[in-house]
Design a protein around this motif. Sequence first.
Motif, short mmCIF file in Angstrom:
data_model
loop_
_atom_site.label_atom_id
_atom_site.label_comp_id
_atom_site.label_asym_id
_atom_site.label_seq_id
_atom_site.Cartn_x
_atom_site.Cartn_y
_atom_site.Cartn_z
N TRP A 183 1.01 -1.17 -0.13
CA TRP A 183 0.08 0.02 0.10
C TRP A 183 0.58 1.29 0.02
O TRP A 183 1.96 1.17 0.59
CB TRP A 183 -0.91 0.07 1.08
N ASN A 206 -1.86 11.91 -7.90
CA ASN A 206 -1.45 10.67 -7.96
C ASN A 206 0.07 10.45 -7.88
O ASN A 206 0.64 9.80 -8.64
CB ASN A 206 -1.87 9.96 -9.28
N HIS A 265 -10.76 -3.20 -1.68
CA HIS A 265 -10.12 -2.16 -2.73
C HIS A 265 -11.28 -1.94 -3.90
O HIS A 265 -12.17 -2.47 -4.00
CB HIS A 265 -9.00 -3.05 -3.71
N GLU A 314 -7.36 2.14 -5.50
CA GLU A 314 -7.56 2.72 -4.18
C GLU A 314 -8.33 1.69 -3.22
O GLU A 314 -9.03 1.03 -3.63
CB GLU A 314 -8.82 3.94 -4.52
N SER A 344 -9.08 6.97 2.23
CA SER A 344 -8.35 8.01 1.81
C SER A 344 -9.06 9.18 2.50
O SER A 344 -7.98 10.16 2.87
CB SER A 344 -8.92 8.14 0.26
N CYS A 362 -5.48 13.28 -0.06
CA CYS A 362 -4.61 12.11 -0.54
C CYS A 362 -5.55 10.95 -0.67
O CYS A 362 -6.55 10.77 -0.15
CB CYS A 362 -3.46 11.92 0.41
N LYS A 363 -4.85 9.79 -1.16
CA LYS A 363 -5.77 8.60 -1.22
C LYS A 363 -4.57 7.28 -0.95
O LYS A 363 -3.68 7.46 -1.06
CB LYS A 363 -6.49 8.25 -2.41
N VAL A 370 -3.66 3.74 -1.82
CA VAL A 370 -3.82 2.61 -2.94
C VAL A 370 -3.08 1.67 -2.84
O VAL A 370 -2.23 1.34 -1.70
CB VAL A 370 -3.36 3.21 -4.16
#
Length: 264
Positions: free
Chosen positions: A39, A46, A85, A103, A109, A120-121, A123
């Motif tokens: 992660w 991005n 996810h 993500e 997030s 932000c996220k 992933v």
Amino acid sequence: MNTIHVVKEIYIYPIKSLAGISCQNAKAEEMGFENDRRWMLLDAENQMITQREYPIMSQFYPQISDGKISISFKDQKHEFSTTEHLDIPIKVNVWDDQSEVVEVNFATSKWFSEQLGFECKLVKIMKNGDRKHESSRLKETFNVSLADGYPYLLIGTESLDFLNEKLEEKITIKRFRPNIVISTQKEHEEDDLDTFKIGEVQFKNVKPCGRCIMVNNDPQKGIVKKEPLKTLSKYRNVNNSVLFGTNIVSLNSGVISIGDEVVF
């Protein structure tokens, strides 16, 4: 090497640049240890987020239990499943390597965005092959996780002891974010390893690891200092790269444990 070398510590870092988890054993896979740097956080464009820009990330502490990852930050906590996810692929770069990620979920997030104070996220890399890294030294391409370059970082105990002899303020091995720490007899002897076996797993040394400003971040305080890079640069600078620890790859899958002998 005729002396006995054993595994002293094992660490995984589930989310890139957050705090690590000390383990008694870990399952080695081609991409790295199971759940290690699968992660990472991305900003609104991005782009990957690391402690280099945000030292406070060292204050986020993950734990894994019953298929869930819980994150503690100050007095806040958040939890998500290791398997959840979204289904929309995102193309990202980890340095020079392109990777495909997805993500985790919107709630996670949002939680990280609130704690860090910007969008932000979180992933996840889904499978082996979603990121490939080419080793110019070995002329080989490896399937890797979201780690900076290689699946594993190994450090010998004497390397840290030798450095600490030169530092006024002693540091722990956590500054260097290793995956495997082995007992050694001489400083930086890990640089010269070739292939070796730990537990069920055969490993191969790729190259000594060049270090960046991130090792100057005191992980317990999230404060960037001048050491240890200042001291390391005086005796470990090779071709404008400050070396500490070595990058390795696994040649098969299997479990390694603290106390396992390193067989050369």
